[in-house]
Design a protein around this motif. Structure first.
Motif, PDB file in Angstrom:
ATOM      1  N   VAL A   1      -6.298  -1.852  -4.802  1.00 56.31           N
ATOM      2  CA  VAL A   1      -5.470  -1.881  -3.753  1.00 56.31           C
ATOM      3  C   VAL A   1      -3.948  -1.740  -4.259  1.00 56.31           C
ATOM      4  CG1 VAL A   1      -4.613  -3.205  -1.614  1.00 56.31           C
ATOM      5  CG2 VAL A   1      -7.017  -3.306  -2.353  1.00 56.31           C
ATOM      6  N   PRO A   2      -3.217  -1.098  -3.562  1.00 52.26           N
ATOM      7  CA  PRO A   2      -3.454  -0.216  -2.469  1.00 52.26           C
ATOM      8  C   PRO A   2      -2.984   1.244  -2.846  1.00 52.26           C
ATOM      9  CG  PRO A   2      -1.038  -0.815  -2.545  1.00 52.26           C
ATOM     10  CD  PRO A   2      -1.750  -1.515  -3.727  1.00 52.26           C
TER      11      PRO A   2
ATOM     12  N   GLY B   1     -11.822  -8.016  -4.759  1.00 51.78           N
ATOM     13  CA  GLY B   1     -11.071  -6.820  -5.497  1.00 51.78           C
ATOM     14  C   GLY B   1     -11.055  -6.532  -6.953  1.00 51.78           C
TER      15      GLY B   1
ATOM     16  N   TYR C   1       2.159  -6.305  -1.435  1.00 53.16           N
ATOM     17  CA  TYR C   1       1.219  -6.042  -0.503  1.00 53.16           C
ATOM     18  C   TYR C   1      -0.304  -6.473  -1.077  1.00 53.16           C
ATOM     19  CZ  TYR C   1      -1.966  -3.671   2.779  1.00 53.16           C
ATOM     20  OH  TYR C   1      -2.955  -3.173   3.796  1.00 53.16           O
ATOM     21  N   VAL C   2      -0.394  -6.371  -2.289  1.00 52.08           N
ATOM     22  CA  VAL C   2      -1.662  -6.468  -3.158  1.00 52.08           C
ATOM     23  C   VAL C   2      -1.933  -8.074  -3.440  1.00 52.08           C
ATOM     24  CG1 VAL C   2      -0.946  -6.380  -5.299  1.00 52.08           C
ATOM     25  CG2 VAL C   2      -3.024  -5.547  -4.901  1.00 52.08           C
TER      26      VAL C   2
ATOM     27  N   SER D   1       0.746  -1.209   0.047  1.00 51.95           N
ATOM     28  CA  SER D   1       0.032  -0.036  -0.118  1.00 51.95           C
ATOM     29  C   SER D   1       0.882   1.185   0.111  1.00 51.95           C
ATOM     30  CB  SER D   1      -0.948  -0.045   1.237  1.00 51.95           C
ATOM     31  OG  SER D   1      -1.692   1.239   1.481  1.00 51.95           O
TER      32      SER D   1
ATOM     33  N   ARG E   1      -7.475  -4.690   3.393  1.00 50.46           N
ATOM     34  CA  ARG E   1      -7.648  -4.595   1.757  1.00 50.46           C
ATOM     35  C   ARG E   1      -9.020  -4.695   1.502  1.00 50.46           C
ATOM     36  NH1 ARG E   1      -3.186  -8.841  -0.194  1.00 50.46           N
ATOM     37  NH2 ARG E   1      -4.355  -9.964   1.436  1.00 50.46           N
TER      38      ARG E   1
ATOM     39  N   TRP F   1     -11.329  -1.656   0.127  1.00 49.53           N
ATOM     40  CA  TRP F   1     -10.266  -0.447   0.309  1.00 49.53           C
ATOM     41  C   TRP F   1     -10.800   0.891  -0.318  1.00 49.53           C
ATOM     42  CZ3 TRP F   1      -5.433  -0.224   1.761  1.00 49.53           C
ATOM     43  CH2 TRP F   1      -4.569   0.852   1.249  1.00 49.53           C
ATOM     44  N   PRO F   2     -10.531   2.110   0.461  1.00 41.88           N
ATOM     45  CA  PRO F   2      -9.308   2.151   1.576  1.00 41.88           C
ATOM     46  C   PRO F   2     -10.026   2.073   2.826  1.00 41.88           C
ATOM     47  CG  PRO F   2      -9.755   4.297   0.798  1.00 41.88           C
ATOM     48  CD  PRO F   2     -10.856   3.095   0.017  1.00 41.88           C
TER      49      PRO F   2
END
Length: 516
Positions: free
Chosen positions: A406-407, A398, A184-185, A19, A78, A81-82
């Protein structure tokens, strides 16, 4: 099913393998109020509101149902998001963009973001040596420069306290910022307890958002390099790997050759041999119930040619790409890695989460995904799908049309990037018409080289002109001297015209006399 495992073969080639949080929004106050509406320095107002650039507003997320691949709710930052971090952010007006509306939308330039400009991404193998070296120097600069606008989260939102009393963020260099975002994603969801995770979750891979997400990823990466270097003509080059028998870019002059001491390492002659990777140990993070904190984890590893040949026998060919482009459906069936004859799934292929999370450490990742994006662009132009072709519901979490990627902050919806790159201000050199392509790939490199050495060319021109002038003076002087000597030899005689030589037979002898 015939499958173009483009990502798989390249990601196995890159064996080591977001993120992003704006700095003004990583304090206790922002976390407590859940508001990320930074001030734009141009007028001192949040989101540049006084200048009409944008305004601070509530974030409205999509409530459309996602697929059954992820059965949990409310346990991962996530989701939706956000909202786990912020429920108010900047919404920019017109062509303005950025987390505080202080920049322009992709493709627009100028103080008022009114100038549309199209940049061209070029094949790295056709770029001049100077251009290739500049690209590599930009990568290395990004690897060694702390990003001035963004930081990363080193813990979950829950670990920071209900009111954000314990912010846990960290500085990161510009290159690793994007490596961390890619990790992260796609990371596993932490369910609570050491090693207790849900693996079948990825907000940017193995479903519809794969291509739009990576398109935005590359655009942000390009923008950060432009800000870092001041080179606003910079574009990410691509590697056209169709029909390649080897890794054409794996040379010390480009992305690094193979070390003679260890085939898994980069040659010491390449700048990339000194790079340290991050976010490549997901099992360790899961066992600690932690996030990757961007600590260096060893050298960059790469071993082209030693991928699993049982899964991927070769790099895709031109015929493979043409077959894929002919598939009419963007998504089919379950809209995940099992989707049959889906353009997105055939183009993406699939790879294990461990491989995906750290893959962005290798700079070849950028060249590869730029070319993947160009194939996506070709498909969009060939089929011209309506927005409704992108799934609005029931894609894995997502990936629905209305889901924010994301993110990223600023926010981007998946479906907004299911459109031609012409609307985003860039083009690929090999997709230009022949005349434009000649200018971009052949004429411009020479003109740019000439621009870089214009002082030397000017000096050489002046010196050449002086030498030419001096030579001309000497030639004129010599010619005049020669003409004078010729005139002397042909000087006219006075008096009667008589032969220059005449004979006489006086006294019975022969003699000759000259005529005056």
């Amino acid at each position: 099913m015939r499958r173009l495992c483009v990502s798989l073969v390249l990601l196995q080639l890159i064996r080591t393998c977001f993120s992003q949080f704006p700095r003004p929004c990583v304090n206790s106050e922002a976390l407590r109020t859940k508001e990320c509406c930074p001030v734009w320095a141009g007028d001192g107002s949040a989101c540049g509101a006084l200048s009409g650039r944008g305004f601070c507003t509530e974030v409205v997320v999509s409530d459309e149902p996602h697929g059954p691949q992820y059965p949990h709710s409310g346990i991962d930052d996530r989701e939706r998001w956000p909202l786990a971090f912020f429920n108010r952010t900047c919404r920019c007006a017109g062509n303005y963009g950025g987390y505080n509306c202080g920049e322009c939308r992709f493709g627009y330039w100028g103080s008022n973001c009114a100038e549309y400009r199209e940049s061209v991404r070029r094949n790295i193998l056709t770029m001049s040596t100077a251009e290739q070296q500049k690209f590599i120097s930009y990568l290395n600069l990004a690897k060694n420069t702390i990003n001035r606008d963004y930081v990363i989260s080193t813990a979950t939102r829950a670990a920071m306290g209900d009111n954000g009393e314990n912010p846990m963020f960290s500085d990161i260099n510009t290159y690793d910022l994007f490596v961390w975002m890619h990790y992260y994603v796609s990371r596993d969801a932490l369910l609570g307890g050491p090693g207790n995770v849900w693996r079948d979750i990825d907000f940017a891979h193995e479903s519809a958002a794969f291509l739009p997400w990576h398109r935005v990823f590359l655009l942000h990466w390009e923008n950060e390099i432009r800000k870092l270097t001041g080179d606003f003509n910079f574009t990410i080059p691509y590697w056209d790997w169709r029909d390649s028998q080897t890794c054409d870019v794996c040379t010390d002059a480009l992305m690094g050759g193979r070390s003679s001491l260890n085939p898994n390492l980069i040659s010491p002659a390449s700048v990339f041999s000194s790079w340290k990777v991050i976010c490549t140990q997901p099992e360790e993070y899961n066992s600690r119930e932690a996030l990757c904190n961007a600590t260096g984890e060893g050298p960059l590893l790469r071993n082209p040619g030693n991928h699993d040949s049982n899964r991927v026998q070769r790099i895709p060919t031109s015929a493979d790409v043409e077959f894929t482009l002919g598939l009419p459906e963007y998504e089919t069936g379950t809209m995940d890695r099992f989707a049959n004859m889906s353009f997105r799934n055939v183009l993406e292929g699939f790879a294990s989460p461990e491989t995906v999370q750290g893959s962005a450490n290798d700079p070849i990742f950028l060249l590869h995904h730029a070319f993947i994006d160009s194939i996506y662009e070709r498909w969009l132009r060939n089929h011209q799908p309506p927005r409704t072709s992108y799934p609005r519901t029931n894609a894995p979490i997502g990936h629905n049309d209305g889901y924010y990627m994301v993110p990223f902050l600023p926010l981007h919806r998946n479906g907004d990037y299911f459109l031609s790159n012409k609307a985003l201000g860039y083009e690929y050199a090999y997709l230009l018409d022949p005349g434009q392509r000649f200018v971009q790939e052949f004429l411009n490199p020479y003109l740019q080289q000439a621009q870089q050495i214009w002082q030397w060319l000017l000096g050489a021109g002046i010196l050449g002109a002086l030498i030419a002038a001096l030579t001309a003076v000497l030639i004129v002087f010599a010619r005049r001297k020669w003409k004078r000597s010729q005139r002397r030899k042909r000087a006219p005689s006075y008096g009667e015209r008589q032969p220059l030589l005449q004979s006489s037979s006086e006294e019975g002898s022969s003699s000759y006399q000259t005529t005056l």
